[in-house]
Design a protein around this motif. Structure first.
Motif, PDB file in Angstrom:
ATOM      1  N   ILE A  72       0.792  -1.164  -0.241  1.00 24.68           N
ATOM      2  CA  ILE A  72      -0.191   0.036  -0.102  1.00 24.68           C
ATOM      3  C   ILE A  72       0.869   1.174  -0.122  1.00 24.68           C
ATOM      4  CG2 ILE A  72      -1.659   1.306   1.453  1.00 24.68           C
ATOM      5  CD1 ILE A  72      -2.867  -1.481   2.169  1.00 24.68           C
ATOM      6  N   GLY A  73       2.046   1.223   0.783  1.00 26.94           N
ATOM      7  CA  GLY A  73       2.874   2.051   0.763  1.00 26.94           C
ATOM      8  C   GLY A  73       3.578   2.601  -0.499  1.00 26.94           C
ATOM      9  N   VAL A 121       7.829 -11.658  -0.506  1.00 29.25           N
ATOM     10  CA  VAL A 121       8.212 -10.942  -1.578  1.00 29.25           C
ATOM     11  C   VAL A 121       7.539 -10.943  -3.031  1.00 29.25           C
ATOM     12  CG1 VAL A 121      10.444 -10.394  -2.773  1.00 29.25           C
ATOM     13  CG2 VAL A 121      10.555 -11.033  -0.648  1.00 29.25           C
ATOM     14  N   ARG A 122       6.960 -12.092  -3.362  1.00 29.15           N
ATOM     15  CA  ARG A 122       6.199 -12.323  -4.475  1.00 29.15           C
ATOM     16  C   ARG A 122       4.823 -11.648  -4.472  1.00 29.15           C
ATOM     17  NH1 ARG A 122       7.043 -18.837  -5.562  1.00 29.15           N
ATOM     18  NH2 ARG A 122       8.940 -18.783  -6.771  1.00 29.15           N
ATOM     19  N   THR A 123       4.370 -11.454  -3.218  1.00 28.08           N
ATOM     20  CA  THR A 123       3.156 -10.640  -2.960  1.00 28.08           C
ATOM     21  C   THR A 123       3.463  -9.249  -3.130  1.00 28.08           C
ATOM     22  OG1 THR A 123       2.279 -12.322  -1.376  1.00 28.08           O
ATOM     23  CG2 THR A 123       1.258 -10.285  -1.383  1.00 28.08           C
ATOM     24  N   LEU A 124       4.599  -8.659  -2.552  1.00 31.75           N
ATOM     25  CA  LEU A 124       4.976  -7.464  -2.563  1.00 31.75           C
ATOM     26  C   LEU A 124       5.181  -7.089  -4.302  1.00 31.75           C
ATOM     27  CD1 LEU A 124       5.788  -4.795  -1.355  1.00 31.75           C
ATOM     28  CD2 LEU A 124       8.133  -5.493  -1.057  1.00 31.75           C
ATOM     29  N   ALA A 125       5.605  -7.986  -4.859  1.00 29.23           N
ATOM     30  CA  ALA A 125       5.941  -7.687  -6.497  1.00 29.23           C
ATOM     31  C   ALA A 125       4.454  -7.546  -6.928  1.00 29.23           C
ATOM     32  CB  ALA A 125       6.668  -8.827  -7.119  1.00 29.23           C
ATOM     33  N   ALA A 126       3.716  -8.454  -6.640  1.00 25.33           N
ATOM     34  CA  ALA A 126       2.317  -8.205  -7.022  1.00 25.33           C
ATOM     35  C   ALA A 126       1.554  -6.841  -6.875  1.00 25.33           C
ATOM     36  CB  ALA A 126       1.399  -9.346  -6.694  1.00 25.33           C
ATOM     37  N   PHE A 127       1.964  -6.193  -5.628  1.00 22.49           N
ATOM     38  CA  PHE A 127       1.607  -4.836  -5.324  1.00 22.49           C
ATOM     39  C   PHE A 127       2.275  -3.907  -6.267  1.00 22.49           C
ATOM     40  CE2 PHE A 127       0.067  -6.591  -1.127  1.00 22.49           C
ATOM     41  CZ  PHE A 127      -1.170  -5.893  -1.046  1.00 22.49           C
ATOM     42  N   GLY A 128       3.513  -4.341  -6.546  1.00 25.01           N
ATOM     43  CA  GLY A 128       4.222  -3.467  -7.332  1.00 25.01           C
ATOM     44  C   GLY A 128       3.629  -3.148  -8.605  1.00 25.01           C
ATOM     45  N   VAL A 129       2.915  -4.164  -8.894  1.00 25.44           N
ATOM     46  CA  VAL A 129       2.325  -4.187 -10.737  1.00 25.44           C
ATOM     47  C   VAL A 129       1.244  -3.096 -10.362  1.00 25.44           C
ATOM     48  CG1 VAL A 129       0.652  -5.357 -12.151  1.00 25.44           C
ATOM     49  CG2 VAL A 129       2.689  -6.671 -10.985  1.00 25.44           C
ATOM     50  N   TRP A 153      -4.194  -3.889 -13.190  1.00 23.91           N
ATOM     51  CA  TRP A 153      -3.412  -4.353 -11.917  1.00 23.91           C
ATOM     52  C   TRP A 153      -3.659  -5.765 -11.680  1.00 23.91           C
ATOM     53  CZ3 TRP A 153      -4.367  -2.197  -6.279  1.00 23.91           C
ATOM     54  CH2 TRP A 153      -3.644  -2.867  -5.449  1.00 23.91           C
ATOM     55  N   GLY A 154      -5.054  -6.160 -11.591  1.00 25.88           N
ATOM     56  CA  GLY A 154      -5.364  -7.629 -11.573  1.00 25.88           C
ATOM     57  C   GLY A 154      -4.894  -8.436 -12.508  1.00 25.88           C
ATOM     58  N   LEU A 155      -4.939  -8.081 -13.722  1.00 25.71           N
ATOM     59  CA  LEU A 155      -4.404  -8.629 -14.832  1.00 25.71           C
ATOM     60  C   LEU A 155      -2.763  -8.887 -14.894  1.00 25.71           C
ATOM     61  CD1 LEU A 155      -5.235 -10.391 -17.399  1.00 25.71           C
ATOM     62  CD2 LEU A 155      -4.634  -8.113 -18.707  1.00 25.71           C
ATOM     63  N   GLY A 156      -2.303  -8.014 -14.379  1.00 26.15           N
ATOM     64  CA  GLY A 156      -0.670  -8.089 -14.407  1.00 26.15           C
ATOM     65  C   GLY A 156      -0.394  -9.122 -13.300  1.00 26.15           C
ATOM     66  N   ALA A 157      -1.020  -9.052 -12.118  1.00 28.24           N
ATOM     67  CA  ALA A 157      -0.940  -9.885 -10.878  1.00 28.24           C
ATOM     68  C   ALA A 157      -1.063 -11.179 -11.247  1.00 28.24           C
ATOM     69  CB  ALA A 157      -1.479  -9.198  -9.731  1.00 28.24           C
ATOM     70  N   LEU A 158      -2.344 -11.301 -11.992  1.00 29.93           N
ATOM     71  CA  LEU A 158      -2.615 -12.879 -12.284  1.00 29.93           C
ATOM     72  C   LEU A 158      -1.719 -13.564 -13.248  1.00 29.93           C
ATOM     73  CD1 LEU A 158      -5.434 -14.383 -11.750  1.00 29.93           C
ATOM     74  CD2 LEU A 158      -5.939 -13.523 -14.115  1.00 29.93           C
ATOM     75  N   VAL A 159      -1.113 -12.583 -14.053  1.00 25.04           N
ATOM     76  CA  VAL A 159       0.059 -13.230 -14.995  1.00 25.04           C
ATOM     77  C   VAL A 159       1.128 -13.680 -14.056  1.00 25.04           C
ATOM     78  CG1 VAL A 159       1.756 -12.836 -16.750  1.00 25.04           C
ATOM     79  CG2 VAL A 159      -0.618 -11.991 -16.891  1.00 25.04           C
ATOM     80  N   ALA A 166       2.413 -18.868  -7.495  1.00 20.20           N
ATOM     81  CA  ALA A 166       2.425 -18.313  -6.198  1.00 20.20           C
ATOM     82  C   ALA A 166       0.988 -17.958  -5.820  1.00 20.20           C
ATOM     83  CB  ALA A 166       3.154 -17.336  -6.005  1.00 20.20           C
ATOM     84  N   ARG A 167       0.838 -18.494  -4.735  1.00 19.64           N
ATOM     85  CA  ARG A 167      -0.631 -18.213  -4.055  1.00 19.64           C
ATOM     86  C   ARG A 167      -0.778 -16.504  -3.691  1.00 19.64           C
ATOM     87  NH1 ARG A 167      -3.106 -23.051  -0.627  1.00 19.64           N
ATOM     88  NH2 ARG A 167      -4.727 -21.618  -0.916  1.00 19.64           N
ATOM     89  N   GLY A 168       0.043 -15.967  -2.996  1.00 16.23           N
ATOM     90  CA  GLY A 168       0.231 -14.563  -2.542  1.00 16.23           C
ATOM     91  C   GLY A 168      -0.131 -13.746  -3.860  1.00 16.23           C
ATOM     92  N   PRO A 169       0.382 -13.699  -4.979  1.00 18.84           N
ATOM     93  CA  PRO A 169      -0.029 -12.727  -6.112  1.00 18.84           C
ATOM     94  C   PRO A 169      -1.242 -13.337  -6.326  1.00 18.84           C
ATOM     95  CG  PRO A 169       2.356 -13.515  -6.416  1.00 18.84           C
ATOM     96  CD  PRO A 169       2.020 -14.186  -5.035  1.00 18.84           C
ATOM     97  N   LEU A 170      -1.709 -14.583  -6.377  1.00 18.04           N
ATOM     98  CA  LEU A 170      -2.865 -14.581  -6.858  1.00 18.04           C
ATOM     99  C   LEU A 170      -3.940 -13.970  -6.004  1.00 18.04           C
ATOM    100  CD1 LEU A 170      -4.830 -16.692  -8.618  1.00 18.04           C
ATOM    101  CD2 LEU A 170      -4.708 -18.271  -6.928  1.00 18.04           C
ATOM    102  N   LEU A 171      -3.767 -13.974  -4.756  1.00 22.07           N
ATOM    103  CA  LEU A 171      -4.847 -13.204  -3.860  1.00 22.07           C
ATOM    104  C   LEU A 171      -4.874 -11.866  -4.341  1.00 22.07           C
ATOM    105  CD1 LEU A 171      -4.024 -14.914  -0.381  1.00 22.07           C
ATOM    106  CD2 LEU A 171      -5.784 -15.384  -2.053  1.00 22.07           C
TER     107      LEU A 171
END
Length: 401
Positions: A72-73, A121-129, A153-159, A166-171
């Motif tokens: 979020i930050g 870290v993978r989830t943080l990368a998904a936020f980075g998308v 954003w959701g589509l990029g994290a989905l890819v 990874a399940r973190g980016p999936l969420l």
């Protein structure tokens, strides 16, 4: 022949398992040893591959919360509009941060770092998308409050989720994707029926995705199933609110596309999905149908009092919601997913409270209302617990056969 000590080597990167899973595994290993299928050294080597770990440990909770705050930050940093930097510099800085998290997670994974840390870290990368998408939109002077940006954003994290499994980016992806779908649908149809259709159709689509994933990526079926169950409970909750609608259907457009997509996914699950997934999709479809009926229920003639129409609406809503809650709890029991059972229980309690105050408040006043509400909650709790126990006993009997 290798010594038992050498066989314990996999314990250095043991797979985390819950206490219940380990207890089941120990029973199975004991049976294998008693039947002569494996020797004691092999049994020890099998058990050494797993490490007892609770699903909701304090460490995981702190990592999840910390990852969420960092994500979020990162997006907030983009939204703050750093005037001292040019748009291109800001965009490049965000891209570098995103790529650092994306590549860093895979490097950590290749070095057999803790799966919890790699997931964070993978989830943080998904936020980075999302940060990259919003920064690119800001640089191109695209309005920030566009639902399409959330969809990208959701589509990029989905890819990323499917590439890295990874399940973190999936969420994160599901949250962004479902948020975009609901935003578009409700914005085009700002009615009770449009909202209910958006929620319940998204539930059917998510349950269809869960069923399809059971065939080729079972690890991803759980998140889709939890989201689908939550959306179905939320849709029926909104549909049961006694808001006095006039029973009109919304103008179709985006909602029609959403319902069509849900129908396609449901049909695909019924054709190729497992039997349990077919029943789940059927339950979601029934929730959609009942939700539309409740949302288009003709309002009573007098909005200041509770009439027969209002009581009939409340009776149908309560019956349907209890049935859906029991169904979700049953799925949670069948699939060993306690979060589904907890969600169903909390939803049923909240729904019962809202319906009791909405229907009986004009009739029963003061302390008697709370006494009646307490009796209703106790009765619902006893009935819900008896149904859960009966289901568990039935499943235990079936497993013993």
């Amino acid at each position: 022949m290798d010594s038992p000590t050498a066989r314990r080597e996999p314990a250095s990167y043991a797979v985390p398992a819950t206490p219940g899973q380990l207890a089941w595994l120990r029973d199975q290993v004991d049976d294998w040893r008693a039947e002569g299928l494996i020797d004691p050294a092999t049994a020890e080597a099998v058990l050494a591959r797993y490490l007892e770990s609770r699903r909701f440990s304090l460490g995981r909770l702190l990592l999840a919360v910390g990852t969420g705050f960092l994500g979020i930050g990162l997006i907030w940093l983009v939204a703050a509009n750093l005037d001292e930097l040019s748009p291109l510099t800001r965009f490049l800085a965000v891209v570098v941060l995103w790529l650092t998290c994306l590549v860093g997670a895979e490097v950590l994974d290749s070095r057999r770092t803790s799966a919890v840390v790699v997931g964070a870290v993978r989830t943080l990368a998904a936020f980075g998308v999302g940060a990259v998408v919003f920064q690119a939109a800001q640089s191109l002077q695209v309005p920030a409050y566009e639902p399409g940006l959330v969809g990208l954003w959701g589509l990029g994290a989905l890819v990323q989720a499917y590439v890295t499994a990874a399940r973190g980016p999936l969420l994160v992806a599901i949250a962004g994707f479902i948020g975009w779908v609901l935003w578009e649908a409700v914005e085009q149809n700002p009615t009770l029926t449009g909202t209910v259709l958006a929620l319940t159709a998204s539930a059917v689509a998510a349950l269809g995705m869960a069923g399809l994933h059971e065939r080729w990526l079972p690890a991803f079926s759980g998140p889709w199933r939890h989201v689908g169950a939550g959306l179905a409970l939320g849709g029926l909750f909104v549909a049961g609110l006694p808001v006095g609608v006039d029973g009109g259907l919304p103008s179709f457009g985006w909602t029609l596309a959403l319902v069509t997509a849900a129908g396609v996914l449901a049909a695909a699950t019924c054709l190729v999905g497992p039997v349990a997934a077919r029943w789940e999709v059927l339950g979601g479809s029934l929730a959609l149908t009942v939700g539309v009926v409740l949302a288009t229920w003709p309002a009573g003639a007098d909005s200041r009092s509770v009439g027969l129409d209002d009581l009939a609406h409340a009776l149908v809503a309560v019956t349907a919601y209890v049935a859906l809650s029991v169904g979700v709890a049953a799925v949670g029991t069948l699939r060993d997913a306690p979060l589904l059972s907890v969600t169903a229980t909390l939803g049923l309690v909240l729904f019962t409270v809202v319906q009791s105050f909405a229907v009986f408040a004009p009739i029963v006043q003061g302390a008697w209302l709370f006494l009646l509400l307490g009796a209703i909650l106790l009765a619902a709790g006893v009935g819900f617990d008896r149904a859960r126990r009966h289901l568990a006993a039935t499943l235990e009997q079936e497993s013993d056969r």
